[in-house]
Scaffold this motif. Structure first.
Motif, PDB file in Angstrom:
ATOM      1  N   CYS A 196      -1.583   6.780  -0.380  1.00 36.27           N
ATOM      2  CA  CYS A 196      -1.567   7.877  -1.349  1.00 36.27           C
ATOM      3  C   CYS A 196      -3.009   8.299  -1.637  1.00 36.27           C
ATOM      4  O   CYS A 196      -3.922   7.500  -1.512  1.00 36.27           O
ATOM      5  CB  CYS A 196      -0.906   7.446  -2.654  1.00 36.27           C
ATOM      6  N   CYS A 201      -1.289   5.336  -6.516  1.00 28.91           N
ATOM      7  CA  CYS A 201       0.141   5.481  -6.268  1.00 28.91           C
ATOM      8  C   CYS A 201       0.880   5.686  -7.587  1.00 28.91           C
ATOM      9  O   CYS A 201       0.460   5.185  -8.626  1.00 28.91           O
ATOM     10  CB  CYS A 201       0.680   4.244  -5.572  1.00 28.91           C
ATOM     11  N   CYS A 208       5.909   4.670  -1.320  1.00 32.66           N
ATOM     12  CA  CYS A 208       5.039   5.849  -1.392  1.00 32.66           C
ATOM     13  C   CYS A 208       4.073   5.874  -0.216  1.00 32.66           C
ATOM     14  O   CYS A 208       3.777   6.928   0.322  1.00 32.66           O
ATOM     15  CB  CYS A 208       4.285   5.883  -2.711  1.00 32.66           C
ATOM     16  N   CYS A 209       3.552   4.713   0.155  1.00 28.13           N
ATOM     17  CA  CYS A 209       2.611   4.678   1.275  1.00 28.13           C
ATOM     18  C   CYS A 209       2.611   3.288   1.901  1.00 28.13           C
ATOM     19  O   CYS A 209       2.988   2.306   1.269  1.00 28.13           O
ATOM     20  CB  CYS A 209       1.208   5.084   0.814  1.00 28.13           C
ATOM     21  N   ARG A 212       0.304   0.528   0.154  1.00 30.79           N
ATOM     22  CA  ARG A 212       0.875  -0.044  -1.076  1.00 30.79           C
ATOM     23  C   ARG A 212       1.979  -1.045  -0.740  1.00 30.79           C
ATOM     24  O   ARG A 212       2.074  -2.121  -1.328  1.00 30.79           O
ATOM     25  CB  ARG A 212       1.415   1.078  -1.974  1.00 30.79           C
TER      26      ARG A 212
END
Ligand SMILES: [Zn+2]
Length: 320
Positions: A196, A201, A208-209, A212
């Motif tokens: 992110c 995040c 989200c990514c 993470r």
């Protein structure tokens, strides 16, 4: 034995050895050198030594210009080694736990330790690879950056190699975060960002990514320090004190008390006087005082009980 100072784990008595390194002598401005001591103290035994007092894990070093420099992680490891040798030999019937400050020197991890911080999302371009850049000494004695393979991860109790295996067209090449996560059963990573923006995040957005997601994997989140690895191998536990709380470390108060005794000596800048006075100041710290300091730290711990997490809570949740 002070009943307050001991407790039992697995039916064995546990002794806690709190460690730190500091200068128990007041630092004289302009002197350019100060004696530093690194040692262990427990409220049950005082400073760590053999019963006859001949063997100890105490290290004295001269900090300052052109001296020994400061205690490094290697020094910390060597000192823990010495401490375990004494405890194995003279106190084998107890479980021993070493307690350290949360300093970088104490927390150092191995060169190939897991970290998602710089991992690329995808398999590197043909002809290239990814590794951890670590300084090694080149032929001319100067440090050069060298790519080190990251150690295996661990998922579902199985080791996971982050590099493609033998026989694979890209054998030995880094798999990339997306592949690593897919192998862990997270489903297709198509469309999932590497990271992110700014790694900020949103807390309520799962997946989200890639970075993470890997950060939160247990093997990435709990990378043991070299110190923990070494001690665990020999059956010793290591705990770290919460950051920025020297008042939770009773050995700090021992240094403070030693400083008080040290100041009562006539001042001298001779190296041998400095050392002798410092040792006698340390010897003046009594067992009763050490117990009192430990109790004081325990009261602080009780007060801080809320708001500590993880390894910090592990330290706080047990009675000191
Ligand atoms: Zn993210």
């Amino acid at each position: 034995m002070d009943s307050e100072s001991t407790f039992y784990a697995h039916d064995r008595r546990e002794a806690r050895w709190v460690s730190n390194e500091e200068s128990p002598t007041p630092y004289a401005k302009g002197e350019g050198v100060s004696l530093m001591v690194a040692d262990f103290v427990s409220d049950a035994y005082g400073f760590l030594k053999s019963p006859d007092g001949q063997e100890s894990a105490r290290k004295i070093f001269r900090a300052g210009k052109n001296r020994d420099g400061y205690f490094t992680n290697d020094d910390i490891l060597r000192q823990a080694e010495d401490a375990m040798q004494i405890l194995d030999k003279y106190y084998p019937h107890e479980d021993h736990v070493f307690v350290y400050d949360n300093a970088t020197t104490h927390q150092k991890r191995s060169d190939d330790a897991l970290s998602a911080r710089k991992m690329p999302r995808n398999v590197p371009q043909p002809g290239t690879n990814w590794g951890l850049k670590r300084p090694v000494l080149g032929p001319d004695g100067k440090p050069v950056k060298h790519k080190v393979r990251m150690a295996h991860g661990k998922f579902n109790d199985q080791p996971q190699d982050f590099y493609f295996p033998h026989g694979h067209p890209r054998a030995g090449v880094f798999k990339g975060m997306a592949n690593i996560l897919e192998e862990r059963g997270f489903g297709s990573m198509a469309g999932v960002l590497a990271q992110c923006k700014g790694f900020k995040c949103m807390p309520d957005k799962p997946r989200c990514c890639c970075r993470r997601m890997l950060y939160e994997q247990p093997d990435f989140a709990n990378v043991p320090s070299l110190l923990e690895q070494m001690c665990k191998k020999r059956g010793y536990d290591v705990l770290f004190l919460p950051k920025f709380h020297p008042e939770l470390n009773p050995i700090e108060m021992c240094w403070g008390r030693a400083k008080y005794w040290y100041r009562r000596n006539p001042s001298s800048s001779k190296d041998e006087d400095l050392e002798r006075n410092m040792l006698s100041a340390l010897d003046s710290v009594t067992q009763a005082e050490i117990r009192r300091y430990s109790r004081r730290c325990r009261r602080f711990l009780d007060a801080y009980h809320v708001g500590l997490s993880g390894k910090q809570a592990a330290w706080a949740s047990k009675k000191y």
